[in-house]
Design an enzyme around this catalytic site. Sequence first.
Site, PDB file in Angstrom:
ATOM      1  N   LYS A 133      16.802 -30.001   4.670  1.00 37.52           N
ATOM      2  CA  LYS A 133      16.173 -29.649   6.107  1.00 37.52           C
ATOM      3  C   LYS A 133      16.643 -28.606   6.792  1.00 37.52           C
ATOM      4  O   LYS A 133      16.073 -27.563   7.382  1.00 37.52           O
ATOM      5  CB  LYS A 133      15.268 -30.362   6.747  1.00 37.52           C
ATOM      6  CG  LYS A 133      14.829 -30.131   8.018  1.00 37.52           C
ATOM      7  CD  LYS A 133      14.051 -30.877   8.694  1.00 37.52           C
ATOM      8  CE  LYS A 133      14.684 -31.839  10.058  1.00 37.52           C
ATOM      9  NZ  LYS A 133      14.848 -30.847  10.992  1.00 37.52           N
ATOM     10  N   ASN A 134      17.558 -29.440   7.659  1.00 35.99           N
ATOM     11  CA  ASN A 134      18.591 -28.786   8.374  1.00 35.99           C
ATOM     12  C   ASN A 134      19.433 -27.164   7.546  1.00 35.99           C
ATOM     13  O   ASN A 134      20.084 -26.610   8.207  1.00 35.99           O
ATOM     14  CB  ASN A 134      19.546 -29.866   8.844  1.00 35.99           C
ATOM     15  CG  ASN A 134      18.187 -30.621  10.658  1.00 35.99           C
ATOM     16  OD1 ASN A 134      17.062 -30.102   9.549  1.00 35.99           O
ATOM     17  ND2 ASN A 134      19.210 -31.036  10.367  1.00 35.99           N
ATOM     18  N   ARG A 140      11.925 -26.757  17.591  1.00 32.83           N
ATOM     19  CA  ARG A 140      12.776 -25.948  18.057  1.00 32.83           C
ATOM     20  C   ARG A 140      13.422 -24.769  16.998  1.00 32.83           C
ATOM     21  O   ARG A 140      14.272 -23.651  18.273  1.00 32.83           O
ATOM     22  CB  ARG A 140      14.012 -27.253  18.551  1.00 32.83           C
ATOM     23  CG  ARG A 140      12.996 -28.506  19.369  1.00 32.83           C
ATOM     24  CD  ARG A 140      13.753 -28.810  19.719  1.00 32.83           C
ATOM     25  NE  ARG A 140      15.232 -28.440  20.383  1.00 32.83           N
ATOM     26  CZ  ARG A 140      15.945 -28.220  21.083  1.00 32.83           C
ATOM     27  NH1 ARG A 140      14.617 -27.578  21.789  1.00 32.83           N
ATOM     28  NH2 ARG A 140      16.371 -26.901  21.155  1.00 32.83           N
ATOM     29  N   CYS A 175      13.118 -31.935  24.176  1.00 31.90           N
ATOM     30  CA  CYS A 175      12.056 -32.974  22.823  1.00 31.90           C
ATOM     31  C   CYS A 175      12.587 -34.144  23.439  1.00 31.90           C
ATOM     32  O   CYS A 175      13.502 -34.796  24.195  1.00 31.90           O
ATOM     33  CB  CYS A 175      12.657 -32.296  21.663  1.00 31.90           C
ATOM     34  SG  CYS A 175      13.844 -33.097  21.401  1.00 31.90           S
ATOM     35  N   ARG A 211      17.954 -31.082  25.363  1.00 38.44           N
ATOM     36  CA  ARG A 211      18.509 -29.506  24.337  1.00 38.44           C
ATOM     37  C   ARG A 211      18.397 -28.307  24.856  1.00 38.44           C
ATOM     38  O   ARG A 211      17.437 -27.382  24.333  1.00 38.44           O
ATOM     39  CB  ARG A 211      16.955 -29.513  23.305  1.00 38.44           C
ATOM     40  CG  ARG A 211      17.156 -30.919  22.554  1.00 38.44           C
ATOM     41  CD  ARG A 211      18.115 -31.133  22.052  1.00 38.44           C
ATOM     42  NE  ARG A 211      18.310 -30.724  20.222  1.00 38.44           N
ATOM     43  CZ  ARG A 211      17.257 -31.293  19.381  1.00 38.44           C
ATOM     44  NH1 ARG A 211      16.114 -31.730  19.365  1.00 38.44           N
ATOM     45  NH2 ARG A 211      17.581 -30.109  18.044  1.00 38.44           N
ATOM     46  N   PRO A 212      19.900 -28.001  25.765  1.00 34.24           N
ATOM     47  CA  PRO A 212      19.748 -26.911  26.322  1.00 34.24           C
ATOM     48  C   PRO A 212      19.422 -25.425  25.831  1.00 34.24           C
ATOM     49  O   PRO A 212      20.621 -26.166  24.618  1.00 34.24           O
ATOM     50  CB  PRO A 212      20.871 -27.039  27.261  1.00 34.24           C
ATOM     51  CG  PRO A 212      20.916 -28.104  27.096  1.00 34.24           C
ATOM     52  CD  PRO A 212      20.476 -29.170  26.632  1.00 34.24           C
ATOM     53  N   VAL A 213      19.909 -24.205  25.232  1.00 30.13           N
ATOM     54  CA  VAL A 213      20.271 -23.011  24.708  1.00 30.13           C
ATOM     55  C   VAL A 213      21.033 -22.307  24.571  1.00 30.13           C
ATOM     56  O   VAL A 213      21.556 -20.974  25.338  1.00 30.13           O
ATOM     57  CB  VAL A 213      19.231 -22.660  24.198  1.00 30.13           C
ATOM     58  CG1 VAL A 213      18.384 -23.296  23.378  1.00 30.13           C
ATOM     59  CG2 VAL A 213      18.213 -21.569  25.051  1.00 30.13           C
ATOM     60  N   ASP A 214      22.150 -22.264  26.178  1.00 34.18           N
ATOM     61  CA  ASP A 214      22.602 -21.966  27.162  1.00 34.18           C
ATOM     62  C   ASP A 214      23.555 -21.453  26.598  1.00 34.18           C
ATOM     63  O   ASP A 214      24.071 -20.392  26.450  1.00 34.18           O
ATOM     64  CB  ASP A 214      23.184 -22.823  27.965  1.00 34.18           C
ATOM     65  CG  ASP A 214      23.710 -24.031  27.831  1.00 34.18           C
ATOM     66  OD1 ASP A 214      23.317 -24.699  27.216  1.00 34.18           O
ATOM     67  OD2 ASP A 214      25.440 -24.174  28.368  1.00 34.18           O
ATOM     68  N   LEU A 215      24.198 -21.835  25.609  1.00 38.41           N
ATOM     69  CA  LEU A 215      25.313 -21.770  24.755  1.00 38.41           C
ATOM     70  C   LEU A 215      24.909 -20.818  23.315  1.00 38.41           C
ATOM     71  O   LEU A 215      25.785 -19.820  23.277  1.00 38.41           O
ATOM     72  CB  LEU A 215      26.012 -23.017  23.665  1.00 38.41           C
ATOM     73  CG  LEU A 215      26.768 -24.288  24.900  1.00 38.41           C
ATOM     74  CD1 LEU A 215      27.411 -25.247  24.328  1.00 38.41           C
ATOM     75  CD2 LEU A 215      27.914 -23.414  25.558  1.00 38.41           C
ATOM     76  N   ASP A 260      21.624 -38.267  13.587  1.00 37.42           N
ATOM     77  CA  ASP A 260      20.882 -37.929  12.767  1.00 37.42           C
ATOM     78  C   ASP A 260      21.142 -39.340  11.784  1.00 37.42           C
ATOM     79  O   ASP A 260      19.592 -39.431  11.111  1.00 37.42           O
ATOM     80  CB  ASP A 260      20.823 -36.869  11.595  1.00 37.42           C
ATOM     81  CG  ASP A 260      20.274 -35.241  12.479  1.00 37.42           C
ATOM     82  OD1 ASP A 260      20.617 -34.316  11.631  1.00 37.42           O
ATOM     83  OD2 ASP A 260      20.148 -35.564  14.013  1.00 37.42           O
ATOM     84  N   ILE A 291      26.071 -37.267  21.389  1.00 32.56           N
ATOM     85  CA  ILE A 291      25.548 -35.968  20.785  1.00 32.56           C
ATOM     86  C   ILE A 291      24.594 -36.033  21.822  1.00 32.56           C
ATOM     87  O   ILE A 291      24.348 -34.546  22.635  1.00 32.56           O
ATOM     88  CB  ILE A 291      25.264 -35.701  19.418  1.00 32.56           C
ATOM     89  CG1 ILE A 291      26.192 -36.377  18.201  1.00 32.56           C
ATOM     90  CG2 ILE A 291      25.061 -34.198  19.255  1.00 32.56           C
ATOM     91  CD1 ILE A 291      27.748 -35.281  19.119  1.00 32.56           C
ATOM     92  N   ARG A 294       8.018 -34.730   9.015  1.00 33.75           N
ATOM     93  CA  ARG A 294       8.487 -33.467   9.876  1.00 33.75           C
ATOM     94  C   ARG A 294       9.808 -33.286   8.758  1.00 33.75           C
ATOM     95  O   ARG A 294      10.681 -32.210   8.327  1.00 33.75           O
ATOM     96  CB  ARG A 294       9.107 -33.654  10.674  1.00 33.75           C
ATOM     97  CG  ARG A 294       8.122 -33.595  11.916  1.00 33.75           C
ATOM     98  CD  ARG A 294       8.577 -32.910  12.988  1.00 33.75           C
ATOM     99  NE  ARG A 294       9.109 -32.269  12.777  1.00 33.75           N
ATOM    100  CZ  ARG A 294       9.595 -31.824  14.342  1.00 33.75           C
ATOM    101  NH1 ARG A 294       9.431 -31.959  15.362  1.00 33.75           N
ATOM    102  NH2 ARG A 294      10.652 -30.514  14.085  1.00 33.75           N
TER     103      ARG A 294
END
Length: 429
Positions: free
Chosen positions: A22-23, A102, A126, A131-135, A316, A338, A408
């Site tokens: 999936k990933n 996401r 979530c 789950r920031p996206v700053d990077l 995971d 993590i 999912r």
Amino acid sequence: MDRIRIVGGRPLDGTIPISGAKNATLPLMIASLLTEETLILDNVPRLADVALLERILGNHGVDIMTSGKRAGETADHGQTLHISAARIVDTTAPYELVSKMRASFWVLAPLVARMGEARVSMPGGCAIGTRPVDLLIMAMSRLGADIEIDGGYVVARAPRGLRGGEITFPKVTVGGTHTALMGASLANGTTVIDNAAQEPEIADVADCLNKMGARISGAGTSRIVVEGVAKLCGARHAVLPDRIETGTYAMATAMAGGDVLLQNARPELLQAAFDVLAQAGATVTPTNQGVRIARNGAGLAPVEVSTAPFPGFPTDLQAQLMALMTRARGTSHITETIFENRFMHVGELTRLGARIQLDGERATIEGVEQLKGAPVMATDLRASVSLVIAALAAEGETIVNRVYHLDRGFERLEEKLGRCGAAIERLSG
Ligand code: EPZ
């Protein structure tokens, strides 16, 4: 809402076919935006997240054709998608779609690289964390994009195209590395990515991008160099096997006892997890068809594990390992490094009789002789499958609710386990 009913106590024997990852599938589908030609992906798993991403890409004008069944193919064959982003008609990814999945935020880089602009909703948090996206935003800035946040959307512009730069991630981020790779592939000049994620899915995406004409070296290590090119072409690429699905069924077999061939599994994708399983007392045997997992009557030994970026023990698989350790002969410790809130499965495992204490990011699991079946609730993808693992060894009946989480990320889970002897069925409605 579908539920899954399991009656525990039966060993697993037989073969479980491992599906495409999936990933890897999600970023590979997104990479199709980087070219006007067709990208063909083989071994694509039939998952809810894949179907949702097809819808999201369709909103940008992407056409996706799924090949029909070919002679000799069985349901275990992955699907083949023909993805064509010949004309991108909309560079906005709306909140109502991004908030559902996401990873769709990752369309940011290819949209800017290809179209010079993008307006992508921030995905929001979530169940497992903020789950920031700053990077990811930092990476795009380092590639020369002008970024502003407007009404919960990231608005990125690079009217004269992206330019190569130095990107150093202060912490390992898979999404950040995918973003940097995709943006850099079409940037003007060379990009160096330091402290890059080393997950196998990164290398799989880089391998596909190189087939499309990108010039990426070092993917899979912490330092990746990308020489930007003017255009990318179509290509054909087979998705690598899902290491998290592999580890999940390996732990299910260790929990239930038995002997299962994980077909198409590649041991080098999850060596840390296999090492832990061997410490716990399972037998892990690589074969030319995949990896065989067996556990005879001997009990499970406790383990000490901290999750870490690849090649460490994957976050995971943390919930799945915790389920397994509820039956170990002794006390185990699992530390989640993590995500800040990835212990939601603990409350539900406790309902099955598990003895687990939490102290911040550290869980102490005191093994018990017997778990007892009960109705339990799934909260996120990997937490839900940890409940299935526990139920396989619990006495009596367990009903796992909200299995849409399972759908999912796990293709035909009840069929794959049922074929190996588990008493498991899906209750619709
Ligand atoms: C990917 O998520 C995976 N998702 C996750 O799998 C996986 O758990 C995670 O990598 C870690 O391996 C997909 O590949 C689709 P990160 P991603 O960026 O990229 C922090 C599953 O169950 N961070 O590597 O979102 C972040 O909060 C899912 O299949 C920032 O601080 O994860 C986390 O603490 C769950 N700022 C850490 O880094 C950022 O800009 C690692 O996150 C980005 C991340």
